[in-house]
Write a protein that holds these residues in place. Structure first.
Motif, PDB file in Angstrom:
ATOM      1  N   ILE A  60       0.838  -1.201   0.000  1.00 62.76           N
ATOM      2  CA  ILE A  60       0.000   0.000   0.000  1.00 62.76           C
ATOM      3  C   ILE A  60       0.867   1.243   0.000  1.00 62.76           C
ATOM      4  CG2 ILE A  60      -1.692   1.366   1.310  1.00 62.76           C
ATOM      5  CD1 ILE A  60      -2.775  -1.229   2.456  1.00 62.76           C
ATOM      6  N   CYS A  61       0.491   2.189  -0.818  1.00 65.27           N
ATOM      7  CA  CYS A  61       1.071   3.534  -0.804  1.00 65.27           C
ATOM      8  C   CYS A  61      -0.050   4.478  -0.395  1.00 65.27           C
ATOM      9  CB  CYS A  61       1.594   3.905  -2.189  1.00 65.27           C
ATOM     10  SG  CYS A  61       2.034   5.644  -2.374  1.00 65.27           S
ATOM     11  N   LEU A  62       0.094   5.106   0.758  1.00 66.43           N
ATOM     12  CA  LEU A  62      -0.873   6.100   1.223  1.00 66.43           C
ATOM     13  C   LEU A  62      -0.344   7.470   0.854  1.00 66.43           C
ATOM     14  CD1 LEU A  62      -3.394   6.989   2.822  1.00 66.43           C
ATOM     15  CD2 LEU A  62      -1.989   6.887   4.900  1.00 66.43           C
ATOM     16  N   ILE A  63      -1.165   8.224   0.144  1.00 60.46           N
ATOM     17  CA  ILE A  63      -0.764   9.559  -0.292  1.00 60.46           C
ATOM     18  C   ILE A  63      -1.273  10.587   0.712  1.00 60.46           C
ATOM     19  CG2 ILE A  63      -0.964  11.299  -2.095  1.00 60.46           C
ATOM     20  CD1 ILE A  63      -1.522   9.002  -4.067  1.00 60.46           C
ATOM     21  N   SER A  64      -0.357  11.373   1.246  1.00 59.17           N
ATOM     22  CA  SER A  64      -0.735  12.456   2.133  1.00 59.17           C
ATOM     23  C   SER A  64      -1.287  13.607   1.295  1.00 59.17           C
ATOM     24  CB  SER A  64       0.490  12.925   2.918  1.00 59.17           C
ATOM     25  OG  SER A  64       0.147  14.000   3.762  1.00 59.17           O
ATOM     26  N   GLU A  65      -1.837  14.582   1.945  1.00 58.61           N
ATOM     27  CA  GLU A  65      -2.291  15.782   1.252  1.00 58.61           C
ATOM     28  C   GLU A  65      -2.090  16.976   2.163  1.00 58.61           C
ATOM     29  OE1 GLU A  65      -6.835  16.687   1.718  1.00 58.61           O
ATOM     30  OE2 GLU A  65      -6.612  14.683   0.911  1.00 58.61           O
ATOM     31  N   LEU A 102       3.859   5.791   3.478  1.00 59.50           N
ATOM     32  CA  LEU A 102       3.178   7.071   3.361  1.00 59.50           C
ATOM     33  C   LEU A 102       4.075   7.998   2.567  1.00 59.50           C
ATOM     34  CD1 LEU A 102       0.985   9.226   4.302  1.00 59.50           C
ATOM     35  CD2 LEU A 102       2.598   9.727   6.158  1.00 59.50           C
ATOM     36  N   VAL A 103       3.537   8.582   1.500  1.00 64.83           N
ATOM     37  CA  VAL A 103       4.307   9.588   0.765  1.00 64.83           C
ATOM     38  C   VAL A 103       3.778  10.960   1.166  1.00 64.83           C
ATOM     39  CG1 VAL A 103       5.013   8.132  -1.168  1.00 64.83           C
ATOM     40  CG2 VAL A 103       2.873   9.372  -1.328  1.00 64.83           C
ATOM     41  N   LEU A 104       4.695  11.812   1.547  1.00 63.01           N
ATOM     42  CA  LEU A 104       4.348  13.138   2.037  1.00 63.01           C
ATOM     43  C   LEU A 104       4.075  14.105   0.897  1.00 63.01           C
ATOM     44  CD1 LEU A 104       7.035  13.456   4.837  1.00 63.01           C
ATOM     45  CD2 LEU A 104       4.605  12.896   5.112  1.00 63.01           C
ATOM     46  N   LYS A 105       3.274  15.101   1.189  1.00 65.82           N
ATOM     47  CA  LYS A 105       2.984  16.166   0.238  1.00 65.82           C
ATOM     48  C   LYS A 105       4.038  17.264   0.332  1.00 65.82           C
ATOM     49  CE  LYS A 105       0.210  18.715  -2.404  1.00 65.82           C
ATOM     50  NZ  LYS A 105      -0.040  18.414  -3.785  1.00 65.82           N
ATOM     51  N   ARG A 106       4.477  17.546   1.537  1.00 66.74           N
ATOM     52  CA  ARG A 106       5.373  18.675   1.787  1.00 66.74           C
ATOM     53  C   ARG A 106       6.750  18.225   2.251  1.00 66.74           C
ATOM     54  NH1 ARG A 106       3.449  22.300  -1.068  1.00 66.74           N
ATOM     55  NH2 ARG A 106       1.229  22.491  -0.844  1.00 66.74           N
ATOM     56  N   ASP A 107       7.722  19.073   2.006  1.00 69.97           N
ATOM     57  CA  ASP A 107       9.083  18.858   2.481  1.00 69.97           C
ATOM     58  C   ASP A 107       9.050  18.822   4.007  1.00 69.97           C
ATOM     59  OD1 ASP A 107      11.716  19.283   3.444  1.00 69.97           O
ATOM     60  OD2 ASP A 107      12.283  20.315   1.609  1.00 69.97           O
ATOM     61  N   PRO A 108       9.561  17.746   4.619  1.00 80.21           N
ATOM     62  CA  PRO A 108       9.479  17.608   6.080  1.00 80.21           C
ATOM     63  C   PRO A 108      10.293  18.639   6.856  1.00 80.21           C
ATOM     64  CG  PRO A 108      10.742  15.813   5.120  1.00 80.21           C
ATOM     65  CD  PRO A 108      10.177  16.599   3.976  1.00 80.21           C
ATOM     66  N   SER A 109      11.151  19.396   6.185  1.00 77.07           N
ATOM     67  CA  SER A 109      11.929  20.412   6.903  1.00 77.07           C
ATOM     68  C   SER A 109      11.175  21.739   6.993  1.00 77.07           C
ATOM     69  CB  SER A 109      13.286  20.618   6.221  1.00 77.07           C
ATOM     70  OG  SER A 109      13.110  21.183   4.935  1.00 77.07           O
ATOM     71  N   TYR A 147       4.037   3.936  -8.287  1.00 81.63           N
ATOM     72  CA  TYR A 147       4.123   2.950  -9.368  1.00 81.63           C
ATOM     73  C   TYR A 147       4.555   1.580  -8.848  1.00 81.63           C
ATOM     74  CZ  TYR A 147       4.048   6.762 -12.851  1.00 81.63           C
ATOM     75  OH  TYR A 147       3.712   7.825 -13.631  1.00 81.63           O
ATOM     76  N   LYS A 148       5.331   1.580  -7.768  1.00 79.75           N
ATOM     77  CA  LYS A 148       5.853   0.323  -7.228  1.00 79.75           C
ATOM     78  C   LYS A 148       4.996  -0.210  -6.077  1.00 79.75           C
ATOM     79  CE  LYS A 148      10.586   1.212  -8.619  1.00 79.75           C
ATOM     80  NZ  LYS A 148      11.955   1.452  -8.195  1.00 79.75           N
ATOM     81  N   SER A 149       3.733   0.212  -6.038  1.00 79.17           N
ATOM     82  CA  SER A 149       2.818  -0.225  -4.987  1.00 79.17           C
ATOM     83  C   SER A 149       1.631  -0.965  -5.602  1.00 79.17           C
ATOM     84  CB  SER A 149       2.313   0.985  -4.192  1.00 79.17           C
ATOM     85  OG  SER A 149       3.401   1.648  -3.586  1.00 79.17           O
ATOM     86  N   LYS A 150       1.184  -1.984  -4.894  1.00 82.68           N
ATOM     87  CA  LYS A 150       0.049  -2.771  -5.380  1.00 82.68           C
ATOM     88  C   LYS A 150      -1.255  -1.983  -5.325  1.00 82.68           C
ATOM     89  CE  LYS A 150       2.120  -7.120  -3.927  1.00 82.68           C
ATOM     90  NZ  LYS A 150       2.044  -8.230  -2.963  1.00 82.68           N
ATOM     91  N   VAL A 152      -2.767   2.108  -4.297  1.00 82.43           N
ATOM     92  CA  VAL A 152      -2.498   3.494  -3.926  1.00 82.43           C
ATOM     93  C   VAL A 152      -3.784   4.063  -3.321  1.00 82.43           C
ATOM     94  CG1 VAL A 152      -1.712   5.748  -4.721  1.00 82.43           C
ATOM     95  CG2 VAL A 152      -0.852   3.675  -5.837  1.00 82.43           C
ATOM     96  N   ILE A 153      -3.658   4.621  -2.121  1.00 83.14           N
ATOM     97  CA  ILE A 153      -4.821   5.143  -1.409  1.00 83.14           C
ATOM     98  C   ILE A 153      -4.617   6.628  -1.148  1.00 83.14           C
ATOM     99  CG2 ILE A 153      -6.168   5.024   0.730  1.00 83.14           C
ATOM    100  CD1 ILE A 153      -5.367   2.071   0.937  1.00 83.14           C
ATOM    101  N   GLY A 154      -5.665   7.398  -1.374  1.00 81.42           N
ATOM    102  CA  GLY A 154      -5.592   8.826  -1.120  1.00 81.42           C
ATOM    103  C   GLY A 154      -6.964   9.444  -1.057  1.00 81.42           C
ATOM    104  N   SER A 155      -6.973  10.763  -0.942  1.00 80.10           N
ATOM    105  CA  SER A 155      -8.237  11.482  -0.817  1.00 80.10           C
ATOM    106  C   SER A 155      -8.365  12.515  -1.931  1.00 80.10           C
ATOM    107  CB  SER A 155      -8.313  12.149   0.567  1.00 80.10           C
ATOM    108  OG  SER A 155      -9.510  12.847   0.721  1.00 80.10           O
TER     109      SER A 155
END
Length: 171
Positions: A60-65, A102-109, A147-150, A152-155
């Motif tokens: 699973i790839c969870l997309i943040s927003e 989890l893939v982030l939307k924003r730069d964590p810094s 692309y490398k996830s079975k 993809v989940i997001g909102s």
């Protein structure tokens, strides 16, 4: 919507029919629509597009927003929705022993990025098995992960729509 009738765009390059339908519905005037998909996805595909049947690194790839700003009239509802999605992903990941990222939307810094990470860490916990990808400054990193996830989940995510266009399974 109140100001839409003031909009005139002679040539509008957009993702697809959904955009054209939306602009017509709100009364914007656009002379020519050119449905061309996502330019960013095109560049991601040129750089490193895996083959459809390539090994899937993640279940699973969870997309943040973007988290809603304080003045958002539906901030509470949006946060509740994001929390419910993340909590369900967490529970399913634990129950099925999945490899989730989890893939982030924003730069964590950045300030917004730190707020985003904190939001998800409160849900997932400190010892979570869900990995958080923090390398968003790498070119197209989030595309490559999706692309490398079975699944993809997001909102409300452009990347979610692009993953569907690529042929990924989405929710």
């Amino acid at each position: 919507k109140n100001d839409a009738e003031k909009i005139f765009i002679p040539n509008y390059f957009c993702f697809g029919q959904q955009t054209e339908d939306h602009y017509k519905k709100i009364g914007a005037k656009v002379k020519n629509y050119y449905k061309c998909g996502s330019l960013r996805q095109h560049y991601a595909d040129q750089e490193n597009k895996p083959k459809q049947n390539e090994f899937k690194e993640f279940d699973i790839c969870l997309i943040s927003e973007n988290l809603p700003p304080d003045n958002d009239p539906v901030k509470k509802e949006r946060l509740e929705s994001l929390e419910a999605i993340a909590q369900n992903v967490k529970n399913f990941t634990i129950e099925k022993r999945l490899k989730t990222i989890l893939v982030l939307k924003r730069d964590p810094s950045t300030k917004r990025g730190k707020k985003e990470i904190n939001f998800y860490q409160k849900i997932f916990g400190e010892n979570s098995s869900i990995k958080i990808s923090q390398n968003i400054n790498e070119n197209f990193k989030n595309y490559n992960i999706a692309y490398k996830s079975k699944l993809v989940i997001g909102s409300r995510s452009t990347l979610l729509l692009e993953a569907l266009g690529y042929g990924s399974r989405i929710m």
